[in-house]
Design a protein around this motif. Structure first.
Motif, PDB file in Angstrom:
ATOM      1  N   MET A  97     -52.691  32.471  -2.769  1.00  0.00           N
ATOM      2  CA  MET A  97     -52.165  31.793  -1.582  1.00  0.00           C
ATOM      3  C   MET A  97     -52.775  30.389  -1.528  1.00  0.00           C
ATOM      4  N   TYR A  98     -51.943  29.367  -1.730  1.00  0.00           N
ATOM      5  CA  TYR A  98     -52.445  27.992  -1.757  1.00  0.00           C
ATOM      6  C   TYR A  98     -51.865  27.230  -0.563  1.00  0.00           C
ATOM      7  N   PRO A  99     -52.708  26.868   0.412  1.00  0.00           N
ATOM      8  CA  PRO A  99     -52.198  26.104   1.557  1.00  0.00           C
ATOM      9  C   PRO A  99     -51.574  24.783   1.104  1.00  0.00           C
ATOM     10  N   ALA A 100     -50.687  24.274   1.919  1.00  0.00           N
ATOM     11  CA  ALA A 100     -50.031  23.002   1.598  1.00  0.00           C
ATOM     12  C   ALA A 100     -51.020  21.845   1.764  1.00  0.00           C
ATOM     13  N   THR A 101     -50.926  20.864   0.861  1.00  0.00           N
ATOM     14  CA  THR A 101     -51.783  19.670   0.976  1.00  0.00           C
ATOM     15  C   THR A 101     -51.617  19.039   2.362  1.00  0.00           C
ATOM     16  N   GLU A 102     -50.381  19.023   2.862  1.00  0.00           N
ATOM     17  CA  GLU A 102     -50.119  18.398   4.173  1.00  0.00           C
ATOM     18  C   GLU A 102     -50.851  19.137   5.294  1.00  0.00           C
TER      19      GLU A 102
END
Ligand code: SF4
Length: 184
Positions: free
Chosen positions: A147-152
């Motif tokens: 699960m990779y959170p969004a850079t934004e």
């Protein structure tokens, strides 16, 4: 394209990374990451429609301040892109496929970094699409390592970051460019 960081020995990493279909990549210091509260506010105004739908998006990722602190806890940052040709700007399936390929590549890049560094922070695109239905908010994430959170969602101003890192934000007409970042 290979770019070196002056502060760490990236030769082993570069050797592995250049085997992958990365468009461009760059190493830099976390302290040089460009944050913008406005970017996060777009999330909070549900700019992409994902706000409050997964563990990878605000508010689950924590406050903007805590997200910044998490990034700055690491000394180094790595940014990479994929650039995929689509039929035209209405080619929704092409965009979906491009994102899927980018996320697969992010898994591969993550695996390499995790083999060298413990507890990397990995950020990618537009929230999480690993599960058909996210467990948020009732149960813990099923796959926290994928699960990779969004850079934004971490308030990172990707467009300006790309510019100062000499990475193309746009790879030309009828292409879609996606970004991921790794802090280590
Ligand atoms: S891995 Fe599954 S449970 Fe975790 S954030 Fe993504 S969609 Fe939700």
């Amino acid at each position: 394209m290979e770019r070196r960081c002056s502060v760490i020995n990236t030769s082993k990493l570069n050797k592995e990374l250049t085997q992958l279909p990365i468009n461009e990549y760059v190493f830099f210091k976390s302290k040089d990451v460009i944050f913008s509260d406005e970017v996060r506010m777009i999330c909070e105004k549900n700019g992409c429609g994902m706000y409050g739908t997964s563990w990878a998006c605000p508010p689950a990722v924590d406050s903007i301040q805590r997200c910044k602190e998490q990034c700055l806890h690491y000394e180094h940052a790595f940014m990479f892109t994929t650039a995929t040709v689509v039929k035209n700007s209405y080619d929704i399936q092409g965009w979906i496929d491009a994102r899927r390929e980018h996320e697969k590549l992010t898994d591969d890049v993550a695996k390499i970094f995790r083999s060298y560094y413990n507890n990397c922070l990995i950020l990618s695109t537009e929230g999480c699409s690993v599960c058909k239905v996210c467990t948020y908010p009732n149960n813990p994430c099923r796959f926290p390592n994928s699960m990779y959170p969004a850079t934004e969602s971490y308030g990172i101003l990707v467009m300006q970051q790309a510019q100062v890192c000499n990475i193309k934000y746009n790879n030309g007409p009828n292409t879609v460019t996606y970004f991921s970042m790794i802090f280590f």
